[in-house]
Design a protein around this motif. Structure first.
Motif, PDB file in Angstrom:
ATOM      1  N   PRO A  33       0.825  -1.209   0.000  1.00 42.90           N
ATOM      2  CA  PRO A  33       0.000   0.000   0.000  1.00 42.90           C
ATOM      3  C   PRO A  33       0.858   1.257   0.000  1.00 42.90           C
ATOM      4  O   PRO A  33       1.945   1.282   0.564  1.00 42.90           O
ATOM      5  CB  PRO A  33      -0.803  -0.127   1.288  1.00 42.90           C
ATOM      6  N   THR A  34       0.347   2.291  -0.635  1.00 39.37           N
ATOM      7  CA  THR A  34       1.097   3.538  -0.697  1.00 39.37           C
ATOM      8  C   THR A  34       0.809   4.412   0.511  1.00 39.37           C
ATOM      9  O   THR A  34       1.582   5.281   0.831  1.00 39.37           O
ATOM     10  CB  THR A  34       0.748   4.308  -1.979  1.00 39.37           C
ATOM     11  N   GLN A  35      -0.310   4.180   1.181  1.00 38.57           N
ATOM     12  CA  GLN A  35      -0.665   4.959   2.352  1.00 38.57           C
ATOM     13  C   GLN A  35      -0.683   4.054   3.569  1.00 38.57           C
ATOM     14  O   GLN A  35      -1.112   2.919   3.502  1.00 38.57           O
ATOM     15  CB  GLN A  35      -2.046   5.585   2.189  1.00 38.57           C
ATOM     16  N   LYS A  36      -0.239   4.608   4.686  1.00 41.20           N
ATOM     17  CA  LYS A  36      -0.288   3.828   5.922  1.00 41.20           C
ATOM     18  C   LYS A  36      -1.692   3.872   6.487  1.00 41.20           C
ATOM     19  O   LYS A  36      -2.447   4.810   6.273  1.00 41.20           O
ATOM     20  CB  LYS A  36       0.705   4.376   6.933  1.00 41.20           C
ATOM     21  N   GLY A  37      -2.047   2.844   7.215  1.00 44.48           N
ATOM     22  CA  GLY A  37      -3.357   2.798   7.837  1.00 44.48           C
ATOM     23  C   GLY A  37      -4.448   2.303   6.910  1.00 44.48           C
ATOM     24  O   GLY A  37      -5.610   2.567   7.123  1.00 44.48           O
ATOM     25  N   THR A  38      -4.076   1.556   5.871  1.00 47.46           N
ATOM     26  CA  THR A  38      -5.087   1.043   4.948  1.00 47.46           C
ATOM     27  C   THR A  38      -5.552  -0.347   5.336  1.00 47.46           C
ATOM     28  O   THR A  38      -6.244  -0.994   4.578  1.00 47.46           O
ATOM     29  CB  THR A  38      -4.537   1.012   3.513  1.00 47.46           C
ATOM     30  N   GLY A  39      -5.129  -0.836   6.497  1.00 48.06           N
ATOM     31  CA  GLY A  39      -5.561  -2.150   6.935  1.00 48.06           C
ATOM     32  C   GLY A  39      -4.463  -3.187   6.840  1.00 48.06           C
ATOM     33  O   GLY A  39      -4.596  -4.281   7.366  1.00 48.06           O
ATOM     34  N   PHE A  40      -3.361  -2.881   6.178  1.00 48.62           N
ATOM     35  CA  PHE A  40      -2.256  -3.813   6.084  1.00 48.62           C
ATOM     36  C   PHE A  40      -1.322  -3.602   7.265  1.00 48.62           C
ATOM     37  O   PHE A  40      -1.174  -2.497   7.785  1.00 48.62           O
ATOM     38  CB  PHE A  40      -1.471  -3.602   4.784  1.00 48.62           C
ATOM     39  N   ILE A  41      -0.653  -4.674   7.691  1.00 47.28           N
ATOM     40  CA  ILE A  41       0.297  -4.577   8.783  1.00 47.28           C
ATOM     41  C   ILE A  41       1.587  -3.982   8.238  1.00 47.28           C
ATOM     42  O   ILE A  41       2.093  -4.415   7.210  1.00 47.28           O
ATOM     43  CB  ILE A  41       0.569  -5.963   9.406  1.00 47.28           C
ATOM     44  N   THR A  42       2.125  -3.009   8.915  1.00 53.13           N
ATOM     45  CA  THR A  42       3.355  -2.386   8.442  1.00 53.13           C
ATOM     46  C   THR A  42       4.534  -3.290   8.732  1.00 53.13           C
ATOM     47  O   THR A  42       4.507  -4.125   9.633  1.00 53.13           O
ATOM     48  CB  THR A  42       3.571  -1.022   9.114  1.00 53.13           C
ATOM     49  N   SER A  43       5.607  -3.116   7.974  1.00 55.31           N
ATOM     50  CA  SER A  43       6.779  -3.966   8.142  1.00 55.31           C
ATOM     51  C   SER A  43       7.613  -3.566   9.354  1.00 55.31           C
ATOM     52  O   SER A  43       8.589  -4.213   9.654  1.00 55.31           O
ATOM     53  CB  SER A  43       7.641  -3.901   6.886  1.00 55.31           C
ATOM     54  N   ASP A  44       7.248  -2.486  10.038  1.00 59.20           N
ATOM     55  CA  ASP A  44       7.979  -2.057  11.223  1.00 59.20           C
ATOM     56  C   ASP A  44       7.511  -2.771  12.485  1.00 59.20           C
ATOM     57  O   ASP A  44       8.066  -2.554  13.560  1.00 59.20           O
ATOM     58  CB  ASP A  44       7.819  -0.548  11.423  1.00 59.20           C
ATOM     59  N   ASP A  45       6.504  -3.607  12.378  1.00 64.29           N
ATOM     60  CA  ASP A  45       5.956  -4.303  13.536  1.00 64.29           C
ATOM     61  C   ASP A  45       6.958  -5.350  14.026  1.00 64.29           C
ATOM     62  O   ASP A  45       7.295  -6.282  13.300  1.00 64.29           O
ATOM     63  CB  ASP A  45       4.636  -4.968  13.150  1.00 64.29           C
ATOM     64  N   PRO A  46       7.485  -5.233  15.257  1.00 65.08           N
ATOM     65  CA  PRO A  46       8.490  -6.183  15.731  1.00 65.08           C
ATOM     66  C   PRO A  46       7.940  -7.604  15.883  1.00 65.08           C
ATOM     67  O   PRO A  46       8.672  -8.579  15.688  1.00 65.08           O
ATOM     68  CB  PRO A  46       8.934  -5.612  17.071  1.00 65.08           C
ATOM     69  N   GLU A  47       6.675  -7.731  16.217  1.00 62.03           N
ATOM     70  CA  GLU A  47       6.091  -9.073  16.354  1.00 62.03           C
ATOM     71  C   GLU A  47       6.033  -9.777  15.003  1.00 62.03           C
ATOM     72  O   GLU A  47       6.310 -10.978  14.900  1.00 62.03           O
ATOM     73  CB  GLU A  47       4.691  -8.955  16.960  1.00 62.03           C
ATOM     74  N   LEU A  48       5.703  -9.035  13.954  1.00 62.34           N
ATOM     75  CA  LEU A  48       5.665  -9.615  12.607  1.00 62.34           C
ATOM     76  C   LEU A  48       7.064 -10.028  12.164  1.00 62.34           C
ATOM     77  O   LEU A  48       7.254 -11.103  11.589  1.00 62.34           O
ATOM     78  CB  LEU A  48       5.069  -8.611  11.620  1.00 62.34           C
ATOM     79  N   LYS A  49       8.053  -9.183  12.465  1.00 65.17           N
ATOM     80  CA  LYS A  49       9.438  -9.528  12.124  1.00 65.17           C
ATOM     81  C   LYS A  49       9.879 -10.789  12.857  1.00 65.17           C
ATOM     82  O   LYS A  49      10.558 -11.651  12.299  1.00 65.17           O
ATOM     83  CB  LYS A  49      10.369  -8.374  12.479  1.00 65.17           C
ATOM     84  N   ARG A  50       9.492 -10.908  14.124  1.00 57.47           N
ATOM     85  CA  ARG A  50       9.865 -12.094  14.913  1.00 57.47           C
ATOM     86  C   ARG A  50       9.249 -13.352  14.333  1.00 57.47           C
ATOM     87  O   ARG A  50       9.905 -14.380  14.184  1.00 57.47           O
ATOM     88  CB  ARG A  50       9.415 -11.911  16.367  1.00 57.47           C
ATOM     89  N   LYS A  51       7.961 -13.258  13.943  1.00 54.73           N
ATOM     90  CA  LYS A  51       7.283 -14.418  13.363  1.00 54.73           C
ATOM     91  C   LYS A  51       7.925 -14.829  12.042  1.00 54.73           C
ATOM     92  O   LYS A  51       8.094 -16.022  11.772  1.00 54.73           O
ATOM     93  CB  LYS A  51       5.802 -14.111  13.156  1.00 54.73           C
TER      94      LYS A  51
END
Length: 86
Positions: A31-49
Motif C-alpha cells: 500500500p502507498t498509504q499507511k493505515g489502509t488495513g495492512f500490517i506495516t513492516s515495522d511491527d516487531p512481532e511480525l518480524k519475529r514471526k
C-alpha cells in the motif's frame, strides 16, 4: 482508443470490457498509504514471526539433507556388502 483499421466495427478500448485504468491498478510493492488495513513492516512481532518461520524452514532443510545423505550412505554400504560379501 482508436478503432481497428482492419475491423472498424471493433473498438480497442478496454473500458468497454470493464477493465480499469492502469493508474488505478494494484501496486505490488504494497500500500502507498499507511493505515489502509495492512500490517506495516515495522511491527516487531511480525518480524519475529517471519524470522522464526525462516529458522523452521532451515531446520527442515537440514533434516532433509541429513536424511538423504544417510540414505545414500546406507545404499552405498549395502552395495559394498553385496559386492565384497561381508
Amino acid at each position: 482508443m482508436e478503432k481497428s483499421k482492419s475491423f472498424p466495427e471493433y473498438s480497442c478500448s478496454y473500458t468497454e470490457f470493464g477493465f480499469r485504468d492502469r493508474s488505478s491498478s494494484y501496486n505490488f510493492n504494497g500500500p502507498t498509504q499507511k493505515g489502509t488495513g495492512f500490517i506495516t513492516s515495522d511491527d516487531p512481532e511480525l518480524k519475529r514471526k517471519k524470522r522464526i518461520k525462516a529458522y523452521n524452514v532451515l531446520t527442515a532443510e537440514g533434516k532433509l539433507k541429513t536424511s538423504v545423505r544417510n540414505s545414500f550412505k546406507w545404499i552405498k554400504n549395502k552395495f559394498s556388502d553385496i559386492r565384497y560379501g561381508v
